[in-house]
Design an enzyme around this catalytic site. Structure first.
Site, PDB file in Angstrom:
ATOM      1  CB  SER A  56       7.658  -3.911  -1.228  1.00  0.00           C
ATOM      2  OG  SER A  56       7.856  -4.353   0.102  1.00  0.00           O
ATOM      3  CE  LYS A  57       0.849   0.017  -1.216  1.00  0.00           C
ATOM      4  NZ  LYS A  57      -0.136  -0.719  -1.997  1.00  0.00           N
TER       5      LYS A  57
END
Ligand code: GLU
Length: 483
Positions: A244-245
């Protein structure tokens, strides 16, 4: 054997994520390896979430990676009439039925079931309806959905990644394939499209495994041959959690802007869930990947997106790529950084290529090259304070050394490696110093930095005039610092 046909089917609801790019790449590699076709289908049926900007970003990402698709892009939203006709065909051949239960009804029954015996499963009450009654209610315009009649038994397939997978059908309720407004449910649209596009291998993320039995049932109900399926395992960050980010850039375009080369990105992504087997060199060109890629090398376990490895991989490709390709790339970046004009650089190709040869072995990204090129392109250098504090610790000593070096360099007979080396080494010896002690202060004077290519290379690239000019400037700077 007919050539395989594969597709990448992104939903245009965001940028091209590295996971999507990996799926696209594996489909593309498989198609290229086996002389088949790689198709692109934009799954834009969710009108509320799909955007043109996202579709464009996906195209740009794929183009940047060099993953060309073979036929016109297919837009899922444009085939609503076929999706509906396929759903109705299943009603006609008795694999599906009309259901008039309203959303409110179902909701009530679901809550009741959950309160009593647990999970709700559609009880098939509309499947009991009399045909004439159904026809009358449809003719009267009563809203209805189409539900698939899930048969007894189980549904399985041999997945190219996971082997045998099977689901008991009793766990799957009679699912809706067409909504009351005539729009298809996801599994209906995907299957109808894969049939129409004559897809022979569906390769996608393993988050779709639970959709596959429903899709297989639809193929069978429509009397179509099944494609093969391959479900690729997830990509994790280096903490073992879903990427994820939090783990850094997850958009392909972000890596592009960080100076990652497309061939390095492709090579890096290719090893997320695949390996050519045996002992192998991880650094591979696109042609090598095509030659080696096969389903037998697909891995079952999640892979790790290690950004350090991506940068390392990029460094490897930077060193291996032809200068003729690297040079325009760096020229463009240098020009947009305002460090030089493209015309200036193009006018001295030998010098520029020599610079690139020196910098690329020390760089991991094109942006690293641009950063390191700065001292060779600007008139003056700014001094990195940490580097200056170390190398010029004793300002008087440093000043004396730079002045002596300046004198030797001004008198050096030939501005080339051997002569420079002889003269500077004798200077160091005469002062009873190792060359390191001499080169440290010189390096800061000449480049402003603690790190650079080798001293003789730096001198040659700068040329005598600039080198002497910078030594003079550093001497003045040291005078200023002494006060
Ligand atoms: N549109 C789906 C997604 O973005 C892919 C569907 C498929 O590959 O079957 O995950």
């Amino acid at each position: 054997m007919t050539p395989p046909r594969l597709r990448f089917a992104p939903s245009p609801t965001g940028y091209l994520h590295v996971g999507g790019a990996r799926t696209a790449l594996f489909n593309w590699l498989y198609a290229r390896r086996h002389g088949g076709q790689f198709l692109l289908r934009v799954e834009d049926t969710d009108k509320a979430r799909s955007t043109d900007a996202s579709t464009r970003a996906i195209f740009e990402g794929l183009e940047w990676l060099g993953l060309r698709w073979d036929e016109e892009v297919v837009y899922q939203g444009a085939s609503a009439a076929r999706h509906r006709a396929d759903a109705e065909r299943m009603v006609a051949n008795d694999h599906a039925y009309r259901c008039f239960c309203t959303a409110a009804d179902l909701d009530f029954r679901r809550k009741l079931a959950e309160a009593n015996e647990g999970a709700f499963k559609y009880d098939r009450r509309c499947d009991e309806l009399d045909r004439a009654d159904v026809a009358r209610r449809v003719a009267a315009g009563e809203p209805n959905v189409i539900r698939f009649r899930v048969p007894e038994g189980s549904t399985g397939w041999t997945d190219l990644v996971h082997g045998e997978i099977s689901f008991p059908n009793k766990d799957i309720e009679d699912f809706v394939v067409l909504r009351s407004d005539g729009t298809p449910i996801y599994n209906m649209a995907v299957t109808s499209d894969d049939i129409a596009m004559r897809i022979t291998l569906v390769m996608r993320g393993d988050d779709h495994i639970s959709n596959t039995p429903k899709q297989i049932m639809i193929y069978r109900a429509l009397g179509e041959a099944l494609p093969q399926f391959a479900h690729l395992p997830m990509i994790h960050g280096n903490d073992g959690k879903k990427l994820s980010k939090r783990h850094g850039a997850t958009a392909v375009a972000d890596w592009q802007h960080e100076g990652i080369l497309p061939q390095a990105m492709v090579n890096f992504l290719s090893l997320l869930g695949w390996s050519p087997g045996g002992e192998f060199d991880e650094v591979m060109s696109i042609d090598e990947l095509i030659a080696k890629f096969d389903a037998s090398g697909l891995r079952k376990t999640a892979s790790v997106f290690d950004t350090k490895k991506l940068e390392w991989m990029n460094g490897q490709h930077l060193v291996r790529m032809p200068l003729g390709e690297l040079s325009p790339l760096v020229r463009r970046k240098l020009a947009s950084a305002g460090l030089a004009t493209e015309a200036d650089l193009a006018a001295r190709p030998e010098w520029f290529n020599a610079l690139l040869e020196l910098l690329r072995v020390r760089a991991r990204t094109v942006d690293d090259i641009v950063r390191q090129a700065r001292p060779f392109l600007s008139d003056t250098v700014g001094y990195d304070e940490t580097a200056a504090a170390r190398a010029w610790k004793d300002t008087a000593d440093a000043r004396a050394l730079l002045a002596a070096a300046r004198e030797v360099l001004a008198a050096c007979a030939l501005w080339e490696h051997a002569a420079l080396e002889t003269d500077l080494k004798s200077l160091a010896e005469a002062r009873g110093l190792g060359v390191g002690k001499l080169f440290g202060p010189m390096r800061v004077a000449l480049t402003g930095e603690a790190n650079s290519p080798g001293m003789f290379d730096v001198l040659i690239l700068l040329g005598r005039d600039v080198a002497l000019f910078r030594l003079d400037a550093a001497i003045r700077e040291l005078d200023r610092r002494t006060g």
